[in-house]
Write a protein that holds these residues in place. Structure first.
Motif, short mmCIF file in Angstrom:
data_model
loop_
_atom_site.label_atom_id
_atom_site.label_comp_id
_atom_site.label_asym_id
_atom_site.label_seq_id
_atom_site.Cartn_x
_atom_site.Cartn_y
_atom_site.Cartn_z
N ARG A 42 42.34 39.37 38.43
CA ARG A 42 42.25 39.82 37.04
C ARG A 42 42.28 38.64 36.07
NH1 ARG A 42 39.97 43.00 33.68
NH2 ARG A 42 41.22 43.41 31.87
N TYR B 152 38.93 36.98 36.30
CA TYR B 152 37.95 37.84 35.63
C TYR B 152 38.01 37.61 34.12
CZ TYR B 152 35.87 42.01 33.61
OH TYR B 152 35.12 42.86 32.84
N ASP C 151 29.33 41.63 33.18
CA ASP C 151 30.52 42.17 33.82
C ASP C 151 30.43 42.02 35.33
OD1 ASP C 151 33.07 43.59 33.39
OD2 ASP C 151 32.10 45.11 34.65
N ARG C 152 29.27 42.31 35.90
CA ARG C 152 29.07 42.18 37.35
C ARG C 152 29.25 40.73 37.78
NH1 ARG C 152 28.16 45.12 42.18
NH2 ARG C 152 27.34 46.74 40.85
N ARG D 212 33.04 39.91 37.62
CA ARG D 212 33.78 40.61 38.68
C ARG D 212 33.50 40.01 40.05
NH1 ARG D 212 32.17 46.03 39.32
NH2 ARG D 212 30.70 45.80 37.64
N ARG E 65 36.38 38.06 42.19
CA ARG E 65 36.78 38.68 43.46
C ARG E 65 36.64 37.68 44.61
NH1 ARG E 65 33.67 43.27 43.51
NH2 ARG E 65 35.24 44.17 42.17
#
Length: 132
Positions: free
Chosen positions: A5, A8, A104-105, A108, A112
């Motif tokens: 997070r 991100y 956003d993709r 993320r 990750r």
């Protein structure tokens, strides 16, 4: 999940501010891709550069990475970049076409992947210390 997070948030901030911090590579890293993925990388060049990636098109099916996100340490640049493009291609096929959805993709996927190497279970004494 907490570190993911945090990453991100940092990547989304870099994308929003349009200022990705890049770690220059000593030697360019060749990345073999499909012609479609090279075209996708060119279409998303601005977004990828805002994350910290820097690359040149060396051939219709190859890129040379010159820089990677500064937060990316100990990763195989070629694998990470190829995986990221693969996820973006899948997202595009699934209908994520808006700029915000793509950004956003990107954030993320990258967070990750980078956070994954720091994941480990707590030992029994560590779990007990958290509760006590």
């Amino acid at each position: 999940a907490a570190y993911e997070r945090i990453l991100y948030g940092q990547f989304r901030a870099s994308l929003a501010k349009q200022e990705g911090h890049s770690q220059q590579l000593l030697f360019p890293v060749p990345v073999s891709l499909s012609v479609a993925d090279v075209q996708l990388a060119q279409e998303l060049r601005n977004e990828l550069e805002r994350l910290g990636f820097q690359f040149d098109v060396a051939a219709p099916d190859r890129l040379d990475l010159r820089g990677v996100p500064a937060l990316m340490t100990g990763e195989l640049e070629e694998d990470l970049f190829s995986e990221l493009l693969g996820q973006l291609r899948m997202a595009s096929m699934a209908g994520e076409r808006t700029a915000d959805a793509r950004l956003d993709r990107l954030a993320r996927s990258l967070s990750r992947r980078l956070a994954g190497r720091f994941v480990r279970g707590l030992t029994a004494p560590e779990r007990k210390a958290l509760v006590d």
